[in-house]
Design a protein around this motif. Structure first.
Motif, mmCIF file in Angstrom:
data_model
loop_
_atom_site.group_PDB
_atom_site.id
_atom_site.type_symbol
_atom_site.label_atom_id
_atom_site.label_comp_id
_atom_site.label_asym_id
_atom_site.label_seq_id
_atom_site.Cartn_x
_atom_site.Cartn_y
_atom_site.Cartn_z
ATOM 1 N N LEU A 34 0.832 -1.205 0.000
ATOM 2 C CA LEU A 34 0.000 0.000 0.000
ATOM 3 C C LEU A 34 0.865 1.253 0.000
ATOM 4 O O LEU A 34 0.595 2.213 -0.724
ATOM 5 C CB LEU A 34 -0.923 -0.004 1.224
ATOM 6 C CG LEU A 34 -2.049 -1.035 1.253
ATOM 7 C CD1 LEU A 34 -2.817 -0.928 2.560
ATOM 8 C CD2 LEU A 34 -2.992 -0.849 0.081
ATOM 9 N N ALA A 64 2.292 1.687 -3.410
ATOM 10 C CA ALA A 64 1.320 1.892 -4.483
ATOM 11 C C ALA A 64 0.630 3.245 -4.423
ATOM 12 O O ALA A 64 0.254 3.795 -5.461
ATOM 13 C CB ALA A 64 0.270 0.780 -4.448
ATOM 14 N N VAL A 65 0.472 3.804 -3.238
ATOM 15 C CA VAL A 65 -0.255 5.067 -3.099
ATOM 16 C C VAL A 65 0.393 6.206 -3.888
ATOM 17 O O VAL A 65 -0.316 6.957 -4.582
ATOM 18 C CB VAL A 65 -0.402 5.443 -1.605
ATOM 19 C CG1 VAL A 65 -0.822 6.911 -1.454
ATOM 20 C CG2 VAL A 65 -1.438 4.549 -0.942
ATOM 21 N N MET A 121 -0.582 5.408 -7.543
ATOM 22 C CA MET A 121 -1.991 5.221 -7.890
ATOM 23 C C MET A 121 -2.925 6.161 -7.147
ATOM 24 O O MET A 121 -4.106 6.272 -7.494
ATOM 25 C CB MET A 121 -2.410 3.766 -7.618
ATOM 26 C CG MET A 121 -1.541 2.724 -8.311
ATOM 27 S SD MET A 121 -2.046 1.025 -7.936
ATOM 28 C CE MET A 121 -3.635 0.960 -8.778
ATOM 29 N N PRO A 164 -4.672 0.845 -4.720
ATOM 30 C CA PRO A 164 -3.594 0.212 -3.960
ATOM 31 C C PRO A 164 -4.042 -1.050 -3.217
ATOM 32 O O PRO A 164 -3.289 -2.017 -3.117
ATOM 33 C CB PRO A 164 -3.172 1.306 -2.973
ATOM 34 C CG PRO A 164 -3.557 2.576 -3.639
ATOM 35 C CD PRO A 164 -4.832 2.270 -4.367
ATOM 36 N N THR A 165 -5.267 -1.042 -2.713
ATOM 37 C CA THR A 165 -5.788 -2.212 -2.006
ATOM 38 C C THR A 165 -5.924 -3.399 -2.950
ATOM 39 O O THR A 165 -5.583 -4.533 -2.599
ATOM 40 C CB THR A 165 -7.154 -1.885 -1.375
ATOM 41 O OG1 THR A 165 -7.025 -0.744 -0.538
ATOM 42 C CG2 THR A 165 -7.658 -3.056 -0.545
#
Length: 247
Positions: free
Chosen positions: A102, A105-106, A109, A115-116
């Protein structure tokens, strides 16, 4: 009989929590302090649950498709050399913490469901891949030889013989992935994804155990029901493939 009764009660309790949460006000009130609200009403529990299940469903479906395709590839003569690489890739999701996924990815994205989904997808690959690999690698040689003797092509053997026989074991991997993803998805609320983690986090931030118990209870009931649904699907597929004789 006892198991069926337990599942019926679990389903009834879940439905009551989602559709009439106010009816549990007196049940959760002893867990509150300083007149804090006993029921989480900021967002509909039903809406959060549906959003939670949608995220899990999308991630598990994607993990299953990729993992099964990878398992099929590395069990074919032309793809066996890729087995070590495939195992390494699918193991990354289990060894790399979802929270770290997460965090990485945050920035790329943004906040929200994206991200989840990435974290759940990576986390769900290994169980399905390993079960697919085991199932396809341990098929009875006599059955495969009979399929060849019938003149079936490689593609026909895969779709008509190998995958149907392997399906119960593959579904066991999907079951494990689904249950793990269901629990792991709660951390998605830390990056603004709409999951049941929102209820748990609200309880932790406000020191309200009633909210924490509600989020955890709904997640637990969902896990029990999904686990049982997959077990029944596995039994059905085993019967259909002739692996278990009807009683």
């Amino acid at each position: 009989m006892i198991a069926k009764l337990f599942l019926t009660l679990a389903a009834a309790l879940l439905a009551a929590l989602l559709f009439t949460p106010e009816s549990f006000t007196e049940v959760f009130r002893p867990l509150t302090h300083n007149n804090a609200p006993p029921i989480y009403l900021q967002t509909s529990l039903l809406r959060l649950t549906l959003s939670h299940l949608a995220l899990v469903g999308i991630a598990v479906t994607a993990s299953t498709l990729v993992a099964v395709a990878g398992g099929v590839l590395v069990t074919r003569p032309a793809g066996r050399e890729f087995l070590p690489l495939a195992r390494t890739i699918t193991s990354v999701g289990q060894t790399f913490p979802p929270v770290a996924v997460l965090a990485l990815a945050v920035p790329a994205m943004g906040f929200g469901a994206g991200p989840t989904l990435v974290a759940l997808f990576l986390y769900g690959l290994l169980p399905v891949f390993e079960n697919t690999l085991t199932a396809l690698s341990t098929l009875p040689p006599s059955v495969l030889e009979a399929a060849r003797g019938m003149g079936l092509t490689r593609r026909q053997r895969l779709w008509q013989v190998e995958l149907p026989l392997a399906l119960p074991v593959i579904l066991a991997g999907v079951r494990l992935t689904a249950v793990i993803s269901l629990a792991t998805a709660t951390i998605g609320s830390t990056v603004a994804a709409k999951t049941l983690g929102e209820v748990i986090i609200a309880g932790l931030l406000s020191a309200n155990p009633a909210f924490v118990v509600q989020g955890g209870l709904i997640t637990g009931l969902l896990a029990i029901l999904i686990y049982e649904a997959f077990q029944r699907l596995e039994s059905w597929s085993a019967h259909r493939a002739g692996l278990i004789r009807p009683q």
